[in-house]
Design an enzyme around this catalytic site. Structure first.
Site: not given
Length: 348
Positions: A162-163, A188, A281, A284
């Site tokens: 993600s991030t 993401h 972050m 998930d």
């Protein structure tokens, strides 16, 4: 701790909206608003903000040039305010290469509905950025890809992020050889951005990289990225693995979700999966990685020091779902060493 925020945007309406959102948060302080890079530079020196929100399209000096100079002179967590277009995706991905932590869509000022949700998203991302590890742009080329000595179709590499993940995934993929096992990736990102991202990776990697298509067969030497706003599910058909794209509810707060991809692989591939969880972050992917480990697969996680945000790997480690915790630069070689050790030469 109060988070000092500087808003940089050439639009007076956007500056006003973001300023109001930030002022209403008790844990934040709006230290200034700037309409161009010259004013922003002076405010950075004066106020030393903890987080900067930055528009890409500005007069005099564009946002990317300002970001590049900022990261060289005074690395600071930056949250890009991006337009959800192809051109916006290109510029945003370049910003992430230069060291921006994350991005959020530019709000539609003519739509009152949804502003509350947008406000929460931007506040959450500012808080995340304030605790992130700023990574400067990497210079120079990567070394030669590690060697994969086996040839077969049954092994799979699965990556979730993600991030900070766009750059982390790029670093992992650039170290993989053209004959690598098939790679499936969930990062993401919003719709459209994954198309542009896949094209950028395909131009610099030995493996072929593309946005995944529904019903597509998963092949060695190829990497498939889940499209924005669709889950990627992997199923087994005889000797083949195939991709299903699902427009269903969010899972673990996301669509695409790493948990959806990991859980499907635990069921259909089990011990033939090597799963990697990278910077991001939230949580998930942790439950899905636990399922892969329980099914006999190998699981690797990026370490805290090399993560932009140590959220997703931390949660997987907390669940006991991780076999090895590694710096980002060591993950590709460890992955191929593990696959070579296990032996991937038998076709199913």
């Amino acid at each position: 701790m109060t988070i000092k925020v500087l808003v940089v945007d050439d639009s007076a309406l956007i500056r006003q909206l973001l300023g109001e959102i930030i002022r209403q948060s008790p844990d934040m302080q709006l230290v200034g608003v700037a309409q161009d890079a010259y004013v922003a530079r002076d405010m950075v020196n004066q106020f030393a903000p903890d987080v900067i929100t930055l528009d890409i399209e500005m007069p005099k000096v564009d946002g990317l040039t300002f970001l590049d100079r900022l990261m060289k002179a005074r690395p600071t967590p930056v949250l890009m305010i991006s337009t959800l277009t192809e051109a916006g995706a290109e510029a945003t991905l370049r910003a992430l290469e230069l060291g921006a932590v994350d991005f959020i869509a530019k709000p539609k000022l003519d739509v009152a509905q949804g502003i509350a949700e947008y406000s929460q998203q931007i506040l959450d991302k500012i808080r995340m950025a304030a605790t992130s590890h700023v990574r400067r742009a990497r210079r120079g080329e990567s070394g030669p890809p590690a060697n994969f000595v086996n040839s077969g179709t049954e092994k799979l590499i699965a990556i979730g992020a993600s991030t900070g993940g766009t750059e982390a995934i790029k670093e992992v993929l650039r170290e993989l050889p053209a004959n690598s096992p098939a790679i499936v990736i969930t990062q993401h990102m919003p719709p459209g951005f994954t198309t542009t991202y896949a094209k950028r990776l395909d131009s610099i990697c030995a493996v072929s990289v593309s946005e995944a298509k529904d019903g597509e067969r998963v092949l060695p030497g190829h990497a498939y990225i889940a499209p924005g706003n669709l889950h990627m599910h992997i199923d087994k058909y005889g000797a083949d693995y195939r991709i299903s794209l699902l427009d269903t509810e969010r899972v673990s707060g996301h669509k695409p979700s790493v948990d959806v991809m990991f859980n499907s692989l635990a069921k259909c591939a089990g011990k033939n999966v090597l799963a990697i969880i990278l910077t991001g972050m939230g949580k998930d992917g942790a439950i899905g990685m636990q399922a892969i480990k329980a099914a006999g697969g190998v699981t690797l996680a990026q370490d805290e020091q090399s993560c932009v945000v140590f959220g997703m790997p931390k949660e997987a480690i907390r669940l006991g779902a991780v076999d090895s915790i590694l710096p980002l630069e060591e993950i590709s070689r460890m992955a191929l060493a593990e696959l070579n050790r296990l032996g991937a030469g038998t076709r199913l």
